[in-house]
Design an enzyme around this catalytic site. Structure first.
Site, PDB file in Angstrom:
ATOM      1  N   GLY A 110       0.839  -1.198   0.000  1.00 47.95           N
ATOM      2  CA  GLY A 110       0.000   0.000   0.000  1.00 47.95           C
ATOM      3  C   GLY A 110       0.868   1.239   0.000  1.00 47.95           C
ATOM      4  O   GLY A 110       2.082   1.167   0.220  1.00 47.95           O
ATOM      5  N   LYS A 111       0.278   2.379  -0.255  1.00 47.44           N
ATOM      6  CA  LYS A 111       1.010   3.645  -0.164  1.00 47.44           C
ATOM      7  C   LYS A 111       0.016   4.781  -0.099  1.00 47.44           C
ATOM      8  O   LYS A 111      -1.108   4.657  -0.578  1.00 47.44           O
ATOM      9  CB  LYS A 111       1.896   3.834  -1.401  1.00 47.44           C
ATOM     10  CG  LYS A 111       3.033   4.808  -1.178  1.00 47.44           C
ATOM     11  CD  LYS A 111       4.138   4.140  -0.390  1.00 47.44           C
ATOM     12  CE  LYS A 111       5.433   4.915  -0.410  1.00 47.44           C
ATOM     13  NZ  LYS A 111       6.572   4.008  -0.206  1.00 47.44           N
ATOM     14  N   GLY A 112       0.444   5.894   0.491  1.00 47.88           N
ATOM     15  CA  GLY A 112      -0.412   7.067   0.543  1.00 47.88           C
ATOM     16  C   GLY A 112       0.387   8.323   0.300  1.00 47.88           C
ATOM     17  O   GLY A 112       1.622   8.302   0.330  1.00 47.88           O
TER      18      GLY A 112
END
Ligand code: GLU
Length: 424
Positions: A110-112
């Site tokens: 995941g990444k934000g």
């Protein structure tokens, strides 16, 4: 992708898909699994208000992307940068899936990110922005769902605010929801140096397999944030390499006798976080740094730092990707033709997420380990997985990036196969 109506979020994601496909083809990956793994599973875009210190409300845009969760909860950092966009965040989430799998961690990717230049805001404004953003993406977050961490321009204080925000919203303190926290608040010993330590470990392994002596090998490091500065410090002090050049957004500094990294870090900290004007070396440009005649080049800044135009002038024998996605597709072709040994991001900078995993495990058990333990475990995992990737490179007669993808894809594909496609 002509048979599909799906569109990659942008050119960076397309490059990441090409890296994946190169490996998938070599191992004749099952077509169904290949189709599944090419796409991000969940994308959340949020527009949210932040009240500035002067009472004015400003709107921001941010993202959280989960690429794949076949092997476990999504894992990956959150960055604050004026160039953050969905293409970038989705690509970084995609790379996290493979990074966690190369290290054999029980996580997906995941990444934000938030599109903001944090240097233009006060600390209170960054706190309000962080808390509101985290509340906005909370529907995707949780210790068994998705566990954020620091990335470009985010730090342990911001992780503490995230943890507190989540905990306030659910009505209980949940340390394991975020990693990279302060050590006195459920953080792990050794987390802040972990990416740089991992980069140094794989640099030494790479030098070894190429018959190069890491002691006195010359090194240039692009980027002097968390990854660049810890790498420069550890590779020089613990591995005996000679770091002759370092750069950041303000420019670079070169000293053929080797830079004193502790001194440079103190200078940076007293100089608004920048190395510009450091007196014990000669100023150089970013391009000059990347094309220096050194043994090891470590890009530790942002994506697309090494373009084809720069690649043709690169003289380093080894490139260790401290940053995510620093080498463009065209640049990589040129470098591989020249015989440069590239240790890819998903292996080279995986020390950070590995110690994040240690932090998460410690939080879940409320039992904390000491620094020697952390460093020993990190080294054991990185040396082992470097070895797996190198063995795979030899077996398939391919480059290190493709070999790392092969190792990672094998592990994710096994999870997908055993879980099946719901509903059948
Ligand atoms: N942001 C780091 C990375 O790109 C660390 C991620 C984590 O610790 O979850 O690998």
């Amino acid at each position: 992708m002509s048979e599909s109506l799906l569109q990659p979020p942008g050119p960076l994601y397309e490059m990441a898909q090409h890296q994946f496909l190169k490996a998938a083809e070599l191992i004749n990956l099952d077509e169904n699994i290949k189709r599944f793994l090419l796409w991000p599973q969940r994308i959340l875009t949020v527009h949210f208000p932040v009240m500035k210190d002067n009472g004015e409300v400003q709107m921001f845009v941010g993202y959280r992307v989960q690429h794949n969760t076949a092997r476990g909860p999504a894992k990956g950092g959150i960055r604050y940068h004026p160039n953050v966009n969905l293409d970038e965040v989705a690509s970084l989430a995609f790379w996290m899936t493979w990074k966690c799998a190369v290290m054999n961690l029980p996580y997906g990717g995941g990444k934000g990110g938030v599109r903001v230049n944090p240097k233009e805001f006060s600390e209170r404004e960054i706190e309000r922005l962080s808390r509101r953003f985290f509340s906005e993406i909370q529907m995707m977050i949780g210790p068994n769902k998705d566990i954020p961490a620091p990335d470009v321009n985010t730090n342990e204080q911001i992780m503490a605010w995230y943890m507190d925000t989540y905990s306030m919203n659910v009505g209980a303190t949940v340390l394991s929801v975020v990693t990279g926290k302060p050590v006195d608040l459920g953080g792990s010993e050794g987390r802040s140096e972990a990416t740089g330590r991992g980069v140094s470990i794989v640099a030494s392994e790479a030098a070894d397999v190429l018959g190069m002596d890491i002691r006195n090998a010359t090194v240039a490091v692009q980027g002097f944030g968390n990854v660049g500065s810890n790498t420069a410090r550890i590779i020089s002090k613990e591995y005996g390499a000679k770091v002759v050049a370092v750069s950041d957004i303000s420019g670079g500094v070169y000293n053929e006798n080797g830079l004193d990294i502790d001194d440079l870090i103190s200078y940076r900290d007293e100089n608004g976080g920048l190395i510009k004007g450091y007196p014990k070396g000669k100023p150089i440009t970013n391009r000059e740094l990347l094309t220096l005649d050194v043994d090891i080049l470590i890009p530790a800044a942002l994506e697309n730092a090494i373009t084809a135009d720069i690649a043709k002038d690169i003289k380093a024998k080894i490139i260790i990707e401290g940053a995510n996605g620093p080498t463009t597709e065209e640049a990589e072709k040129i470098l591989l033709e020249k015989g440069v040994f590239i240790v890819p991001d998903i292996l080279a900078n995986a020390g950070g997420v590995t110690v994040s995993y240690f932090e998460w495990v410690q939080d879940l058990q409320s039992f904390f380990w000491d620094i020697d333990d952390i460093r020993k475990k990190l080294k054991r995992i990185m040396v082992k997985q470097f070895g797996e990737v190198y063995k795979t490179k030899k077996k398939f007669n391919t480059d290190m990036r493709t070999a790392a993808y092969i190792v990672a894809i094998d592990r994710v594909a096994m999870a997908v196969k055993r879980r099946g496609y719901y509903p059948m």
